[in-house]
Design a protein around this motif. Structure first.
Motif, PDB file in Angstrom:
ATOM      1  N   TRP A 237       0.837  -1.205   0.000  1.00  0.00           N
ATOM      2  CA  TRP A 237       0.000   0.000   0.000  1.00  0.00           C
ATOM      3  C   TRP A 237       0.871   1.254   0.000  1.00  0.00           C
ATOM      4  O   TRP A 237       0.648   2.176  -0.776  1.00  0.00           O
ATOM      5  CB  TRP A 237      -0.924   0.014   1.218  1.00  0.00           C
ATOM      6  N   GLU A 238       1.847   1.298   0.890  1.00  0.00           N
ATOM      7  CA  GLU A 238       2.701   2.484   1.002  1.00  0.00           C
ATOM      8  C   GLU A 238       3.497   2.723  -0.275  1.00  0.00           C
ATOM      9  O   GLU A 238       3.631   3.864  -0.723  1.00  0.00           O
ATOM     10  CB  GLU A 238       3.630   2.354   2.210  1.00  0.00           C
ATOM     11  N   ALA A 239       4.009   1.652  -0.879  1.00  0.00           N
ATOM     12  CA  ALA A 239       4.754   1.803  -2.133  1.00  0.00           C
ATOM     13  C   ALA A 239       3.838   2.272  -3.255  1.00  0.00           C
ATOM     14  O   ALA A 239       4.237   3.103  -4.086  1.00  0.00           O
ATOM     15  CB  ALA A 239       5.428   0.480  -2.494  1.00  0.00           C
ATOM     16  N   ALA A 240       2.613   1.766  -3.297  1.00  0.00           N
ATOM     17  CA  ALA A 240       1.661   2.189  -4.331  1.00  0.00           C
ATOM     18  C   ALA A 240       1.318   3.671  -4.169  1.00  0.00           C
ATOM     19  O   ALA A 240       1.221   4.408  -5.159  1.00  0.00           O
ATOM     20  CB  ALA A 240       0.401   1.332  -4.272  1.00  0.00           C
ATOM     21  N   ILE A 241       1.166   4.113  -2.954  1.00  0.00           N
ATOM     22  CA  ILE A 241       0.883   5.533  -2.700  1.00  0.00           C
ATOM     23  C   ILE A 241       2.059   6.390  -3.179  1.00  0.00           C
ATOM     24  O   ILE A 241       1.868   7.429  -3.820  1.00  0.00           O
ATOM     25  CB  ILE A 241       0.570   5.778  -1.209  1.00  0.00           C
ATOM     26  N   GLN A 242       3.276   5.959  -2.875  1.00  0.00           N
ATOM     27  CA  GLN A 242       4.453   6.710  -3.309  1.00  0.00           C
ATOM     28  C   GLN A 242       4.555   6.755  -4.828  1.00  0.00           C
ATOM     29  O   GLN A 242       4.902   7.782  -5.410  1.00  0.00           O
ATOM     30  CB  GLN A 242       5.734   6.119  -2.697  1.00  0.00           C
ATOM     31  N   ARG A 243       4.245   5.642  -5.495  1.00  0.00           N
ATOM     32  CA  ARG A 243       4.267   5.635  -6.962  1.00  0.00           C
ATOM     33  C   ARG A 243       3.203   6.568  -7.523  1.00  0.00           C
ATOM     34  O   ARG A 243       3.461   7.298  -8.484  1.00  0.00           O
ATOM     35  CB  ARG A 243       4.056   4.213  -7.489  1.00  0.00           C
ATOM     36  N   ALA A 244       2.015   6.553  -6.951  1.00  0.00           N
ATOM     37  CA  ALA A 244       0.950   7.449  -7.419  1.00  0.00           C
ATOM     38  C   ALA A 244       1.375   8.908  -7.237  1.00  0.00           C
ATOM     39  O   ALA A 244       1.136   9.737  -8.111  1.00  0.00           O
ATOM     40  CB  ALA A 244      -0.348   7.170  -6.676  1.00  0.00           C
ATOM     41  N   ARG A 245       2.011   9.187  -6.132  1.00  0.00           N
ATOM     42  CA  ARG A 245       2.490  10.563  -5.885  1.00  0.00           C
ATOM     43  C   ARG A 245       3.552  10.945  -6.906  1.00  0.00           C
ATOM     44  O   ARG A 245       3.535  12.036  -7.468  1.00  0.00           O
ATOM     45  CB  ARG A 245       3.023  10.674  -4.470  1.00  0.00           C
TER      46      ARG A 245
END
Length: 152
Positions: free
Chosen positions: A140-148
């Motif tokens: 989840w955290e990595a996906a959020i960082q990629r989206a950002r």
């Protein structure tokens, strides 16, 4: 009825009078060199840098992770009787509808799950149920960082 009267007065600071008269008849003070002057409010705002406005995918992922943090994470069911949800359930709660942000967030989350845990995962539910809470949170955290990073 008894009325109490205070007879003690606070002594007045003589410097206060001097300051009041100076304010009434100010004499110009020498200018402060620019290097010592306080920064203007505008320069402080500009120095702070741009404010980040998350895109719809980042917002959906962030809200879904916050939902999991608040209500709990579940395996093997969309919604646990006590309110916890699996990853898909959290995405649905955050998006509010199966809209473009929901679909794109799901694709990004599954892509990140495949990056971290192998390409064998066909969907988020199977991946969610096969991993631990910390493993799921890491995705989840990595996906959020990629989206950002992608500004989506």
């Amino acid at each position: 009825m008894t009325t109490r009267t205070e007879t003690h007065f606070t002594p007045i600071d003589q410097n206060l009078y001097a300051k009041a008269f100076q304010l009434l008849d100010p004499t110009p003070e020498p200018p402060v060199p620019p290097a010592l002057a306080a920064p203007s409010p505008v320069s402080v705002i500009l120095a702070a840098g741009p404010v980040h406005h998350p895109g719809p995918v980042e917002k959906t992922l962030t809200d879904a992770l916050a939902f999991l943090d608040t209500h709990g994470w579940a395996k093997h069911r969309l919604i646990h009787p006590e309110g916890a949800r699996c990853s898909i359930g959290a995405l649905r709660a955050a998006a509010g509808a199966r809209n473009a942000a929901y679909r794109d967030a799901g694709r990004l989350l599954l892509d990140e799950a495949r990056r971290q845990h192998g390409s064998q995962w066909k969907g988020i539910p199977a991946w969610n149920d096969a991993h631990t809470g910390p493993q799921v949170r890491s995705v989840w955290e990595a996906a959020i960082q990629r989206a950002r990073h992608l500004n989506i």
